[in-house]
Design an enzyme around this catalytic site. Structure first.
Site, PDB file in Angstrom:
ATOM      1  N   LYS A 103      -3.341 -10.341  22.118  1.00  0.00           N
ATOM      2  CA  LYS A 103      -4.765 -10.269  21.767  1.00  0.00           C
ATOM      3  C   LYS A 103      -5.575 -10.992  22.861  1.00  0.00           C
ATOM      4  O   LYS A 103      -5.205 -10.907  24.023  1.00  0.00           O
ATOM      5  CB  LYS A 103      -4.996 -10.857  20.374  1.00  0.00           C
ATOM      6  CG  LYS A 103      -4.014 -10.282  19.347  1.00  0.00           C
ATOM      7  CD  LYS A 103      -4.398 -10.556  17.941  1.00  0.00           C
ATOM      8  CE  LYS A 103      -3.303 -10.047  17.013  1.00  0.00           C
ATOM      9  NZ  LYS A 103      -3.699  -9.964  15.639  1.00  0.00           N
ATOM     10  N   GLU A 111      -7.574  -4.115  14.863  1.00  0.00           N
ATOM     11  CA  GLU A 111      -8.804  -4.798  15.288  1.00  0.00           C
ATOM     12  C   GLU A 111      -9.705  -3.863  16.083  1.00  0.00           C
ATOM     13  O   GLU A 111     -10.931  -3.976  16.018  1.00  0.00           O
ATOM     14  CB  GLU A 111      -8.424  -6.062  16.079  1.00  0.00           C
ATOM     15  CG  GLU A 111      -7.892  -7.141  15.139  1.00  0.00           C
ATOM     16  CD  GLU A 111      -6.769  -7.998  15.682  1.00  0.00           C
ATOM     17  OE1 GLU A 111      -6.623  -8.108  16.916  1.00  0.00           O
ATOM     18  OE2 GLU A 111      -6.007  -8.547  14.862  1.00  0.00           O
ATOM     19  N   SER A 135       2.597 -10.101  10.700  1.00  0.00           N
ATOM     20  CA  SER A 135       3.196 -11.366  10.255  1.00  0.00           C
ATOM     21  C   SER A 135       4.710 -11.417  10.427  1.00  0.00           C
ATOM     22  O   SER A 135       5.418 -11.971   9.586  1.00  0.00           O
ATOM     23  CB  SER A 135       2.796 -11.643   8.795  1.00  0.00           C
ATOM     24  OG  SER A 135       1.392 -11.711   8.685  1.00  0.00           O
ATOM     25  N   HIS A 149      -5.113  -0.163  17.440  1.00  0.00           N
ATOM     26  CA  HIS A 149      -4.809  -1.396  16.714  1.00  0.00           C
ATOM     27  C   HIS A 149      -5.867  -1.628  15.633  1.00  0.00           C
ATOM     28  O   HIS A 149      -7.032  -1.262  15.793  1.00  0.00           O
ATOM     29  CB  HIS A 149      -4.780  -2.583  17.687  1.00  0.00           C
ATOM     30  CG  HIS A 149      -4.292  -3.845  17.041  1.00  0.00           C
ATOM     31  ND1 HIS A 149      -5.128  -4.686  16.353  1.00  0.00           N
ATOM     32  CD2 HIS A 149      -3.054  -4.384  16.947  1.00  0.00           C
ATOM     33  CE1 HIS A 149      -4.420  -5.705  15.867  1.00  0.00           C
ATOM     34  NE2 HIS A 149      -3.157  -5.538  16.235  1.00  0.00           N
ATOM     35  N   ASN A 188       1.854  -8.744  21.145  1.00  0.00           N
ATOM     36  CA  ASN A 188       0.425  -8.467  21.359  1.00  0.00           C
ATOM     37  C   ASN A 188      -0.284  -9.808  21.454  1.00  0.00           C
ATOM     38  O   ASN A 188      -0.455 -10.495  20.442  1.00  0.00           O
ATOM     39  CB  ASN A 188      -0.121  -7.642  20.187  1.00  0.00           C
ATOM     40  CG  ASN A 188      -1.633  -7.475  20.256  1.00  0.00           C
ATOM     41  OD1 ASN A 188      -2.247  -7.735  21.292  1.00  0.00           O
ATOM     42  ND2 ASN A 188      -2.229  -7.046  19.153  1.00  0.00           N
ATOM     43  N   GLU A 247       1.358  -0.808  10.934  1.00  0.00           N
ATOM     44  CA  GLU A 247       0.810  -2.140  10.744  1.00  0.00           C
ATOM     45  C   GLU A 247      -0.101  -2.144   9.518  1.00  0.00           C
ATOM     46  O   GLU A 247      -1.253  -1.693   9.599  1.00  0.00           O
ATOM     47  CB  GLU A 247       0.016  -2.569  11.978  1.00  0.00           C
ATOM     48  CG  GLU A 247       0.864  -2.722  13.219  1.00  0.00           C
ATOM     49  CD  GLU A 247       0.324  -3.790  14.154  1.00  0.00           C
ATOM     50  OE1 GLU A 247       1.045  -4.742  14.417  1.00  0.00           O
ATOM     51  OE2 GLU A 247      -0.826  -3.674  14.593  1.00  0.00           O
ATOM     52  N   GLY A 262      -1.915 -11.025  10.798  1.00  0.00           N
ATOM     53  CA  GLY A 262      -2.451 -12.370  11.012  1.00  0.00           C
ATOM     54  C   GLY A 262      -2.668 -13.149   9.732  1.00  0.00           C
ATOM     55  O   GLY A 262      -3.243 -14.236   9.751  1.00  0.00           O
TER      56      GLY A 262
END
Ligand code: PEP
Length: 234
Positions: free
Chosen positions: A9, A87, A196, A85, A7, A154, A160
């Site tokens: 981003k 985010e 991560s 996701h 991904n 996730e 991150g």
């Protein structure tokens, strides 16, 4: 065979993608490699790497400035789209309900949705991890799925952050997801772990039962970081 999905981003350029596709095309791997890239880079990929989007609209068309429909993504040659996701849930207000609408549209347009579920740190600390994961799976997946989908677990607090749950926490989450999918008539649906993942933990994570691959953010941007993840498993 594992699924290794990247991904990007809001990172990279078309020339970065061209270089990455060229480098990965030399890999001798049986793993399924997917790169989910910004809309401007969507394309058909190559023999080794399939391309996906990172989100789609929950509408088919119309006055939704800035949004991209599943049909628009599909006509670029892309084959996948991430949906739900962390985010998008945090910054764009995606809920299990909108994720389900997006998944329906993805499937209707021939895209394979990579549906993300996972708990926030607040939910984890409140002891709600398993409940959030199970409701995420049950509420985000359309009821009439009869084709390929992918689920990604996730843990949102770990994305991150350089943090990962323990192997037993990952095993517990993935077992719950596998059992829930089976109960929904979707046994065998691949379940990825994301948050991560790096070259030095990918093999251990992918050896955990019910982990069918990984969704990789930061470490998918550079081939020197991404290739060790892809080649860490057969
Ligand atoms: C992600 O954004 O899906 C992700 C897993 O990010 P990272 O690998 O950087 O934690």
């Amino acid at each position: 065979m594992k699924i290794i999905a990247g991904n990007w981003k809001m990172n990279g350029t078309r020339s970065d993608l061209t270089k990455m596709l060229c480098t990965l095309s030399n890999l001798d791997t049986a793993n399924r490699i997917i790169l989910c890239v910004p809309y401007t880079m969507l394309c058909g990929g190559n023999d080794v790497v399939s391309i996906g989007a990172q989100d789609i609209s929950c509408h088919t068309h119309g006055a939704f400035t800035g949004e991209i429909s599943a049909q628009m993504v599909a006509e670029t040659g892309a084959k996948y789209t991430i949906i739900g996701h962390s985010e998008c849930r945090a910054y764009h207000g995606d809920t299990n309900s909108t994720v389900r609408q997006k998944a329906t549209l993805a499937l209707a347009n021939g895209l394979i949705p990579i549906i993300c579920v996972g708990e926030t740190m607040d939910e984890k600390q409140a002891g709600k991890t398993m409940a959030v994961i199970e409701s995420g799976v049950r509420e985000s997946i359309p009821s009439d799925v009869n084709t390929d989908i992918i689920v990604a677990y996730e843990p949102r607090w770990a994305i991150g952050a350089g943090l990962t749950p323990t192997p037993s926490e990952i095993a517990e989450a993935h077992t719950l997801i596998a059992n829930t999918l089976s109960d929904m008539g979707l046994a065998g649906t691949p379940v990825l772990y994301g948050a991560s993942v790096k070259g030095n933990n990918a093999a251990e994570i992918m050896s955990i039962p019910h982990v069918d691959g990984v969704l990789v953010g930061g470490a998918s941007l550079k081939s020197d970081d991404f290739i060790p993840i892809i080649t860490s498993v057969k």
